[in-house]
Scaffold this motif. Structure first.
Motif, PDB file in Angstrom:
ATOM      1  N   TYR A  31      11.088  -5.723   0.913  1.00 13.22           N
ATOM      2  CA  TYR A  31       9.992  -5.041   1.573  1.00 13.22           C
ATOM      3  C   TYR A  31      10.544  -3.949   2.470  1.00 13.22           C
ATOM      4  CZ  TYR A  31       7.354  -8.981  -0.132  1.00 13.22           C
ATOM      5  OH  TYR A  31       6.791  -9.898  -0.962  1.00 13.22           O
ATOM      6  N   HIS A  89       4.728  -0.029  -5.225  1.00 12.92           N
ATOM      7  CA  HIS A  89       4.595   0.265  -3.805  1.00 12.92           C
ATOM      8  C   HIS A  89       3.914   1.625  -3.685  1.00 12.92           C
ATOM      9  CE1 HIS A  89       7.469  -2.956  -2.715  1.00 12.92           C
ATOM     10  NE2 HIS A  89       8.087  -2.610  -3.828  1.00 12.92           N
ATOM     11  N   PRO A 102       4.235   4.096   6.131  1.00 15.16           N
ATOM     12  CA  PRO A 102       3.993   2.729   5.674  1.00 15.16           C
ATOM     13  C   PRO A 102       3.806   2.645   4.161  1.00 15.16           C
ATOM     14  CG  PRO A 102       1.981   3.650   6.566  1.00 15.16           C
ATOM     15  CD  PRO A 102       3.050   4.711   6.732  1.00 15.16           C
ATOM     16  N   CYS A 103       4.105   1.472   3.609  1.00 14.78           N
ATOM     17  CA  CYS A 103       3.753   1.172   2.222  1.00 14.78           C
ATOM     18  C   CYS A 103       2.240   0.956   2.181  1.00 14.78           C
ATOM     19  CB  CYS A 103       4.482  -0.084   1.763  1.00 14.78           C
ATOM     20  SG  CYS A 103       4.036  -0.593   0.089  1.00 14.78           S
ATOM     21  N   HIS A 104       1.577   1.581   1.228  1.00 18.55           N
ATOM     22  CA  HIS A 104       0.117   1.420   1.182  1.00 18.55           C
ATOM     23  C   HIS A 104      -0.399   0.825  -0.126  1.00 18.55           C
ATOM     24  CE1 HIS A 104      -0.054   4.853  -1.368  1.00 18.55           C
ATOM     25  NE2 HIS A 104       0.072   5.771  -0.436  1.00 18.55           N
ATOM     26  N   TYR A 146      -0.522  -2.964  -1.840  1.00 18.90           N
ATOM     27  CA  TYR A 146      -0.181  -4.352  -1.542  1.00 18.90           C
ATOM     28  C   TYR A 146       0.916  -4.816  -2.504  1.00 18.90           C
ATOM     29  CZ  TYR A 146      -0.194  -9.223  -0.610  1.00 18.90           C
ATOM     30  OH  TYR A 146       0.229 -10.488  -0.282  1.00 18.90           O
ATOM     31  N   HIS A 153       4.262  -7.097   2.710  1.00 18.83           N
ATOM     32  CA  HIS A 153       3.732  -5.733   2.580  1.00 18.83           C
ATOM     33  C   HIS A 153       3.496  -5.041   3.925  1.00 18.83           C
ATOM     34  CE1 HIS A 153       0.981  -2.479   1.682  1.00 18.83           C
ATOM     35  NE2 HIS A 153       0.047  -3.067   2.366  1.00 18.83           N
ATOM     36  N   GLU A 154       2.851  -5.761   4.867  1.00 18.35           N
ATOM     37  CA  GLU A 154       2.462  -5.088   6.106  1.00 18.35           C
ATOM     38  C   GLU A 154       3.663  -4.793   6.999  1.00 18.35           C
ATOM     39  OE1 GLU A 154       1.833  -8.141   5.403  1.00 18.35           O
ATOM     40  OE2 GLU A 154       2.286  -9.431   7.104  1.00 18.35           O
ATOM     41  N   ALA A 155       4.822  -5.346   6.670  1.00 18.61           N
ATOM     42  CA  ALA A 155       6.020  -5.065   7.471  1.00 18.61           C
ATOM     43  C   ALA A 155       6.899  -4.021   6.785  1.00 18.61           C
ATOM     44  CB  ALA A 155       6.809  -6.348   7.707  1.00 18.61           C
ATOM     45  N   TRP A 206       7.792  -0.366   6.052  1.00 22.00           N
ATOM     46  CA  TRP A 206       7.597   1.037   6.371  1.00 22.00           C
ATOM     47  C   TRP A 206       8.926   1.707   6.651  1.00 22.00           C
ATOM     48  CZ3 TRP A 206       6.153  -2.574  10.193  1.00 22.00           C
ATOM     49  CH2 TRP A 206       6.878  -2.488  11.375  1.00 22.00           C
TER      50      TRP A 206
END
Ligand code: CUA
Length: 188
Positions: free
Chosen positions: A89, A115, A149-151, A153, A158-160, A162
């Protein structure tokens, strides 16, 4: 009115309503088709015709996306290219350096799953699909730092996922790029 007549009358109402909705749906489809034809002809917005592929299994071993080739380069003809790999990630490199006011071409691919990234509130935005090279050219008009950020999913982390992007004033970028080395702002 008899029961039979009432049933017949409600059937007529239902048929009329169905026919009305069929026309509405048909009209919506017609509008969408007309929009597609107009945008295709007028703005030449077509599906990508030149698709570049890359072997996701050997990315780290050979070719354009080996680790030592990632980051930002300034070619002798003045072209700025940023090469990025996305993986679960993180992005490699984690911190990108780009110049202000010069066209910058991004070339990105992924090792594992789909990604994507967007650079702050700029129009630098793409999906990154394993097996394909995502490429676009943009110009950053203001120096400063952005989050990238990765946009798409891509899993539990995923949310971590960038990176950071530093947009340097043109002169500062050129001074740093003159050595010919690949630039990034990853702390060493
Ligand atoms: Cu990578 Cu979401």
């Amino acid at each position: 009115m008899s029961d039979g007549a009432a049933a017949h009358a409600s059937e007529l109402v239902a048929v009329a309503a169905e026919r009305r909705w069929a026309w509405i749906v048909g009209a919506i489809i017609a509008v969408i088709v007309v929009m597609m034809v107009i945008t295709g002809l007028h703005w030449a917005s077509m599906p990508p015709s030149r698709v570049e592929t890359v072997d996701a299994k050997t990315l780290h071993l050979r070719g354009e996306f080996v680790e030592s080739n990632l980051g930002t380069t300034l070619a002798p003809d003045g072209k700025v290219t940023v090469r990025v790999v996305a993986q679960q990630y993180s992005f490699v490199p984690q911190c990108l350096v780009v110049p202000e006011g010069m066209p910058v071409t991004f070339r990105a691919t992924a090792t594992d799953v789909i990604h994507g990234f967007v650079v702050g509130t700029t129009n630098a935005n793409t999906m990154v699909v394993p097996g394909f090279v995502a490429t676009f050219t943009t110009t950053f008009n203001k120096s400063g730092e952005h989050l990238m950020p990765c946009h798409e999913y891509c899993g539990t982390g995923h949310e971590a996922m960038w990176a950071r992007v530093q947009v340097l004033p043109r002169d500062e970028f050129l001074a740093r790029a003159r050595s010919g080395e690949r630039l990034s702002c990853v702390a060493r």
